[in-house]
Design a protein around this motif. Structure first.
Motif, PDB file in Angstrom:
ATOM      1  N   GLN A   1       0.930  -0.993   0.024  1.00  0.00           N
ATOM      2  CA  GLN A   1      -0.060  -0.093   0.085  1.00  0.00           C
ATOM      3  C   GLN A   1       0.916   1.230   0.108  1.00  0.00           C
ATOM      4  O   GLN A   1       0.394   2.217  -0.251  1.00  0.00           O
ATOM      5  CB  GLN A   1      -0.897   0.013   1.205  1.00  0.00           C
ATOM      6  CG  GLN A   1      -2.073  -1.064   1.086  1.00  0.00           C
ATOM      7  CD  GLN A   1      -2.754  -1.191   2.476  1.00  0.00           C
ATOM      8  OE1 GLN A   1      -2.747  -0.526   3.558  1.00  0.00           O
ATOM      9  NE2 GLN A   1      -3.757  -2.024   2.343  1.00  0.00           N
TER      10      GLN A   1
ATOM     11  N   PRO B   1       2.846   1.384  -4.785  1.00  0.00           N
ATOM     12  CA  PRO B   1       1.954   0.646  -5.636  1.00  0.00           C
ATOM     13  C   PRO B   1       2.811   0.007  -6.621  1.00  0.00           C
ATOM     14  O   PRO B   1       3.566   0.838  -7.125  1.00  0.00           O
ATOM     15  CB  PRO B   1       0.750   1.752  -6.200  1.00  0.00           C
ATOM     16  CG  PRO B   1       0.656   2.657  -5.058  1.00  0.00           C
ATOM     17  CD  PRO B   1       1.953   2.659  -4.590  1.00  0.00           C
TER      18      PRO B   1
ATOM     19  N   LEU C   1      -7.791  -7.715  -4.634  1.00  0.00           N
ATOM     20  CA  LEU C   1      -7.404  -6.607  -5.255  1.00  0.00           C
ATOM     21  C   LEU C   1      -8.516  -5.405  -5.146  1.00  0.00           C
ATOM     22  O   LEU C   1      -9.559  -5.951  -4.856  1.00  0.00           O
ATOM     23  CB  LEU C   1      -7.321  -6.727  -6.843  1.00  0.00           C
ATOM     24  CG  LEU C   1      -6.385  -7.786  -7.391  1.00  0.00           C
ATOM     25  CD1 LEU C   1      -6.657  -7.881  -8.884  1.00  0.00           C
ATOM     26  CD2 LEU C   1      -5.011  -7.123  -7.172  1.00  0.00           C
ATOM     27  N   ASP C   2      -8.060  -4.314  -5.121  1.00  0.00           N
ATOM     28  CA  ASP C   2      -8.899  -3.100  -4.771  1.00  0.00           C
ATOM     29  C   ASP C   2      -9.448  -2.677  -6.118  1.00  0.00           C
ATOM     30  O   ASP C   2     -10.191  -1.929  -6.236  1.00  0.00           O
ATOM     31  CB  ASP C   2      -8.450  -2.131  -3.980  1.00  0.00           C
ATOM     32  CG  ASP C   2      -8.289  -2.674  -2.368  1.00  0.00           C
ATOM     33  OD1 ASP C   2      -9.071  -3.531  -2.071  1.00  0.00           O
ATOM     34  OD2 ASP C   2      -7.419  -2.381  -1.821  1.00  0.00           O
ATOM     35  N   ASP C   3      -8.453  -2.789  -7.303  1.00  0.00           N
ATOM     36  CA  ASP C   3      -8.723  -2.184  -8.575  1.00  0.00           C
ATOM     37  C   ASP C   3      -8.585  -3.265  -9.585  1.00  0.00           C
ATOM     38  O   ASP C   3      -7.838  -4.105  -9.336  1.00  0.00           O
ATOM     39  CB  ASP C   3      -7.513  -1.042  -8.693  1.00  0.00           C
ATOM     40  CG  ASP C   3      -7.625   0.138  -7.788  1.00  0.00           C
ATOM     41  OD1 ASP C   3      -8.886   0.546  -7.579  1.00  0.00           O
ATOM     42  OD2 ASP C   3      -6.543   0.696  -7.107  1.00  0.00           O
ATOM     43  N   ALA C   4      -9.239  -2.774 -10.737  1.00  0.00           N
ATOM     44  CA  ALA C   4      -9.139  -3.876 -11.913  1.00  0.00           C
ATOM     45  C   ALA C   4      -7.728  -3.581 -12.312  1.00  0.00           C
ATOM     46  O   ALA C   4      -6.894  -2.788 -12.285  1.00  0.00           O
ATOM     47  CB  ALA C   4      -9.967  -3.380 -12.878  1.00  0.00           C
ATOM     48  N   ILE C   5      -7.143  -5.096 -12.846  1.00  0.00           N
ATOM     49  CA  ILE C   5      -5.613  -5.068 -13.462  1.00  0.00           C
ATOM     50  C   ILE C   5      -5.949  -5.878 -14.877  1.00  0.00           C
ATOM     51  O   ILE C   5      -6.952  -6.529 -15.079  1.00  0.00           O
ATOM     52  CB  ILE C   5      -5.020  -5.831 -12.629  1.00  0.00           C
ATOM     53  CG1 ILE C   5      -5.125  -7.359 -12.356  1.00  0.00           C
ATOM     54  CG2 ILE C   5      -4.493  -5.181 -11.158  1.00  0.00           C
ATOM     55  CD1 ILE C   5      -3.889  -8.164 -11.998  1.00  0.00           C
TER      56      ILE C   5
END
Length: 175
Positions: free
Chosen positions: A4, A7, A27-31
């Motif tokens: 965190q 990144p 995951l918190d975000d799309a990758i």
């Protein structure tokens, strides 16, 4: 998993992906993840972590990882061990930076008796030069598939020698 704090930077003991193994991420975000099949091949990869004789545990299908950032008094090559009471439930060798220490959970099989259950809090110990020292800090409660950040752990100081001396002055003397 990515830190965190920075990144895109890998943290923990995973340094490469190996064929035939499975990986999971929270995951918190799309990758977007892709690979080139034309250059993939099979290989035998040996891990650099030494086997810790006398501190073996059986991996469980239920587990969590505690990412430890800072540990008081640790040196590269020392080990961090996770316990539930007196039951060893995971270990990792310190490589000088953030490390992911596993904590195995009870999956219903006999070998996992004494392993973590939801809500339990593991204890971490430092193994340095053959000496085992309990560590303290703000440690989150265990949950299956959990990923937890622990910013720092410090050593619990337990006196090696203690004595009981005579009371002076005598508290029972009326004068």
């Amino acid at each position: 998993a990515t830190s965190q704090l920075s990144p895109g930077t890998w943290v923990g003991s995973l340094t490469t992906f190996e064929g035939g193994r499975g990986y999971w991420f929270i995951l918190d975000d799309a990758i977007s993840f892709s690979y080139d099949l034309s250059i993939l091949s099979r290989s035998n990869i040996t891990h650099t972590e030494e086997k810790l004789i006398g501190y073996e545990y059986i991996p469980s299908s239920k587990q969590a990882f505690y990412f430890l950032e800072s540990i008081e008094g640790i040196n590269e090559g020392d080990y961090i061990l996770s316990y539930n009471g007196d039951k060893l439930i995971g270990s990792r060798q310190w490589q000088g930076s953030i490390i992911d220490v596993p904590a195995m959970g009870n999956d219903g099989h006999r070998y996992s008796n004494g392993y973590m259950k939801a809500g339990d809090i593991p204890t971490f110990k430092l193994l340095s030069n053959g000496k085992l020292t309990t560590l303290k800090g703000d440690i989150p409660a265990w949950s299956d598939n959990g990923l937890f950040m622990v910013s720092s752990l410090s050593q619990v100081v337990i006196p090696e020698v203690y004595s009981l001396s005579q009371a002076y002055p005598n508290p029972f003397n009326p004068t």
